[in-house]
Structure formats: structure tokens, C-alpha cells
Design a protein around this motif. Sequence first.
Motif, short mmCIF file in Angstrom:
data_model
loop_
_atom_site.label_atom_id
_atom_site.label_comp_id
_atom_site.label_asym_id
_atom_site.label_seq_id
_atom_site.Cartn_x
_atom_site.Cartn_y
_atom_site.Cartn_z
N LEU A 288 -36.83 63.56 -21.11
CA LEU A 288 -36.53 62.38 -21.91
C LEU A 288 -37.78 61.83 -22.59
CD1 LEU A 288 -34.04 60.63 -19.46
CD2 LEU A 288 -33.50 61.70 -21.66
N CYS A 289 -38.91 61.90 -21.90
CA CYS A 289 -40.14 61.42 -22.52
C CYS A 289 -40.61 62.33 -23.65
CB CYS A 289 -41.25 61.29 -21.46
SG CYS A 289 -40.97 59.92 -20.31
N SER A 290 -40.36 63.65 -23.51
CA SER A 290 -40.81 64.59 -24.54
C SER A 290 -39.95 64.52 -25.79
CB SER A 290 -40.81 66.02 -23.99
OG SER A 290 -39.48 66.42 -23.69
N THR A 291 -38.70 64.07 -25.66
CA THR A 291 -37.79 64.00 -26.82
C THR A 291 -37.42 62.58 -27.17
OG1 THR A 291 -35.86 64.21 -25.37
CG2 THR A 291 -36.80 66.24 -26.27
N GLY A 292 -38.09 61.65 -26.57
CA GLY A 292 -37.70 60.27 -26.78
C GLY A 292 -38.16 59.68 -28.09
N ASP A 293 -39.07 60.30 -28.79
CA ASP A 293 -39.53 59.76 -30.06
C ASP A 293 -38.44 59.93 -31.10
OD1 ASP A 293 -40.84 58.92 -32.25
OD2 ASP A 293 -42.59 60.25 -32.01
N GLY A 294 -37.80 58.85 -31.47
CA GLY A 294 -36.60 58.92 -32.29
C GLY A 294 -36.83 59.39 -33.70
N ASP A 295 -38.06 59.35 -34.22
CA ASP A 295 -38.26 59.74 -35.61
C ASP A 295 -38.79 61.16 -35.76
OD1 ASP A 295 -41.48 58.12 -36.24
OD2 ASP A 295 -40.75 59.41 -34.61
N ARG A 296 -38.84 61.93 -34.70
CA ARG A 296 -39.37 63.30 -34.81
C ARG A 296 -38.50 64.17 -35.70
NH1 ARG A 296 -41.48 64.65 -28.72
NH2 ARG A 296 -43.59 63.85 -28.97
N ALA A 297 -37.18 64.07 -35.51
CA ALA A 297 -36.29 64.91 -36.32
C ALA A 297 -36.48 64.61 -37.80
CB ALA A 297 -34.84 64.68 -35.90
N GLN A 298 -36.64 63.33 -38.13
CA GLN A 298 -36.85 62.98 -39.52
C GLN A 298 -38.19 63.52 -40.03
OE1 GLN A 298 -34.67 61.52 -41.56
NE2 GLN A 298 -36.16 61.86 -43.22
N ASP A 299 -39.22 63.50 -39.17
CA ASP A 299 -40.52 64.03 -39.56
C ASP A 299 -40.42 65.52 -39.87
OD1 ASP A 299 -42.42 61.94 -37.29
OD2 ASP A 299 -41.79 61.60 -39.35
N TRP A 300 -39.76 66.29 -38.97
CA TRP A 300 -39.59 67.71 -39.22
C TRP A 300 -38.74 67.93 -40.47
CZ3 TRP A 300 -43.07 70.43 -37.33
CH2 TRP A 300 -43.52 70.31 -36.01
N GLY A 301 -37.75 67.11 -40.66
CA GLY A 301 -36.90 67.25 -41.84
C GLY A 301 -37.64 67.09 -43.14
N SER A 302 -38.75 66.37 -43.12
CA SER A 302 -39.52 66.17 -44.35
C SER A 302 -40.26 67.44 -44.77
CB SER A 302 -40.51 65.01 -44.17
OG SER A 302 -41.48 65.35 -43.19
N VAL A 303 -40.52 68.36 -43.83
CA VAL A 303 -41.24 69.59 -44.17
C VAL A 303 -40.34 70.83 -44.10
CG1 VAL A 303 -43.41 68.64 -43.36
CG2 VAL A 303 -42.01 69.97 -41.80
N LEU A 304 -39.15 70.67 -43.49
CA LEU A 304 -38.29 71.84 -43.29
C LEU A 304 -37.86 72.49 -44.61
CD1 LEU A 304 -36.80 73.66 -41.30
CD2 LEU A 304 -34.89 72.03 -41.35
N PRO A 305 -37.42 71.73 -45.64
CA PRO A 305 -37.00 72.38 -46.89
C PRO A 305 -38.10 73.25 -47.52
CG PRO A 305 -36.27 70.11 -46.86
CD PRO A 305 -37.20 70.27 -45.69
N ALA A 306 -39.34 72.71 -47.56
CA ALA A 306 -40.44 73.48 -48.14
C ALA A 306 -40.73 74.72 -47.31
CB ALA A 306 -41.69 72.61 -48.26
N LEU A 307 -40.67 74.58 -45.99
CA LEU A 307 -40.93 75.73 -45.11
C LEU A 307 -39.86 76.79 -45.28
CD1 LEU A 307 -42.95 76.60 -42.86
CD2 LEU A 307 -41.26 75.79 -41.21
N ALA A 308 -38.58 76.36 -45.34
CA ALA A 308 -37.48 77.31 -45.54
C ALA A 308 -37.58 77.98 -46.91
CB ALA A 308 -36.14 76.58 -45.40
N GLY A 309 -37.98 77.21 -47.93
CA GLY A 309 -38.14 77.80 -49.26
C GLY A 309 -39.23 78.86 -49.28
N GLN A 310 -40.31 78.61 -48.55
CA GLN A 310 -41.41 79.59 -48.46
C GLN A 310 -40.94 80.87 -47.79
OE1 GLN A 310 -44.82 78.07 -46.35
NE2 GLN A 310 -45.64 80.11 -45.96
N ALA A 311 -40.22 80.73 -46.67
CA ALA A 311 -39.72 81.92 -45.97
C ALA A 311 -38.69 82.65 -46.80
CB ALA A 311 -39.13 81.51 -44.62
N LEU A 312 -37.83 81.91 -47.48
CA LEU A 312 -36.79 82.54 -48.31
C LEU A 312 -37.42 83.32 -49.46
CD1 LEU A 312 -33.85 82.99 -49.07
CD2 LEU A 312 -33.89 80.79 -50.26
N GLU A 313 -38.43 82.77 -50.10
CA GLU A 313 -39.09 83.48 -51.19
C GLU A 313 -39.73 84.77 -50.70
OE1 GLU A 313 -40.22 84.48 -54.89
OE2 GLU A 313 -38.94 82.77 -54.33
#
Length: 303
Positions: free
Chosen positions: A122-147
Motif C-alpha cells: 500500500l505504501c509503494s502504490t499509495g501515491d495517487g498521481d503516479r499513474a497520471q505521471d506515467w501517462g504523461s510520457v507513455l504516448p511518446a514512449l509507445a510512439g518511439q517503440a511503434l516507429e
Amino acid sequence: MSVYSMTGYASAQYGATAEGAEAPAGNRRLGLEIRSVNSRFLDLSFRLPDELRAHEPALRTLLTSRLKRGKVEVRAAIESEDGGALPQPSPQQLQRLVSAQDTIQAWLPNARPLSVSDALRLCSTGDGDRAQDWGSVLPALAGQALEAMVQARAREGERLADMLHDRLQQLRALAQTATPLIPQLVEQQRQRFVERWKEAMALAEGAVAPEAAQDRALTEATAFAIRIDVAEEVTRLDSHLVEIERLLKKGGEIGKRLDFLIQELHREANTLGSKSAALELTRISVDMKVLIEQMREQVQNIE
């Protein structure tokens, strides 16, 4: 436009060790892989951690904008840069957990107490904004891998196109070898009919009119020539070869059309073999079918 294979692989990472970047969630790293194999249609599957599950629709939209066919699997994982060391809960986090536990047990006396593993998780996943943080870089990362994967599919597609061009040249050479054999076979058979006519006339001793016997022999020779004539099959086969070359030069989404043309090539080679009146034509038909089957196996991988 390039010819694309449906087989490809690419990966990309984002984290504290990435050059010029810092992981949005402290010392954790995001890794993403895209794998693709052949399929009749575009089949997407995702294996994402819970923190990234909400971003699956955006990933699906990104992939469908670039890929048309293939069984594609996307895997993402969030790893710790410190080699999997245990999280260090702060006193404030532990106080919140104790308070929450007391409140729950006041209403649910039979609820079991939190274990050490529960507290760490619970302490390792308790930071509520982590998913949003990863979501801010996920599209660019996926686009890089897709290319990167699209480029890998293009390189594999170029290799497949080269192989198909080689088989096309061999098929055209076999067709050119078969074409002059037909007049030779017709002439040989005509000579046999004439010899049989002469033998029949000698045995008949005038019982059969020479004109009638000769007409019968010529009729049989003509029927034989029509039966073994493969000019039509060779012409259709050559037109299919020309169309395949045109599609390979055009590139793009051509896999299904190539698959249909390969079926037509196989049909013409079968017909040529069924009309065979000589061992040489039979050999040519068999060699053609071997080459066509090799092409079929490779065309199954073209987008």
C-alpha cells in the motif's frame, strides 16, 4: 511505398537512467515492448500494469493508425531502479494506514489486521498521481517503440520482396521453357498418327478409303494438339507474375491480394501439369509448384 512484413519487435524505456530525462515517479523505470506476428486481421492485445490500464484506448488508437494487419502484443512494466529494494514507508504513511485500519475494524470487527506485506504494498502504490505521471510520457514512449517496430517490419518486408522477385524470375524462366515444347510435341504426335495411318492402310488392303483414313488421322492429331495446348495457361501465369511485380513495386497493404494471386498461380501450374504429354512438361509443372509454395509461405507474412 515499402512492403511491410507482419513480423517485428521493438522496445523502449523511460526512467531515471534515460539520457536527458528523469523518471516521473522517483527511481522507477517504465519499459514497453511491442511484438508482432502474422494474422489475417489486426489483432491487438495489451498486458499493462494497473497504473497504465486507463491508457489502453489511447495505445489502441495509436497502433491502429500505423498497423493494418498482424497479431500485435503490447507489454509494459514499471520497475524499480534500485534493483527491487523494499520501499521505505514514511511515519505519516504508516499513521494513515493505522488510522484506516482502526476505522475499518470498528465497523468490521472480523476484518484481519494489515500484514507487513500489505503495508509495503500500500505504501509503494499509495501515491495517487503516479499513474497520471506515467501517462504523461507513455504516448511518446509507445510512439518511439511503434516507429522502431514499423522500421523493423519494413526491413523484413524488403527481404521478403527480394525473395519473391527471385521466385518470379524463376517461374518466368520455366514458363518460357515450356512454351516451345508444345509445337514439338504436336509435330511428334502428328508423325505418329501418319505412321499409324500408313500401317492401317497397308493392313486394310483397300478396304478403307485412303481419304477417310487420312481425315481420321488428322482429326485425332488436331484433337491431341488442342488437348495439350498450354498457351492459355502460360499467358495467364505470365499476367499473374506481372501483377505480383506491380504490387511489390507499389507496396503498402498488399498481403491479401498477393495471397489471392498465389492461389491463381498454383491453379495454372496444376492445369499445366494435367495437360502434360511429356516428362519434361511434368517436371516443369512440379518445379513451378515448388516455387509457388515457397512464395505462399512468405506471402503469409506480408501486411
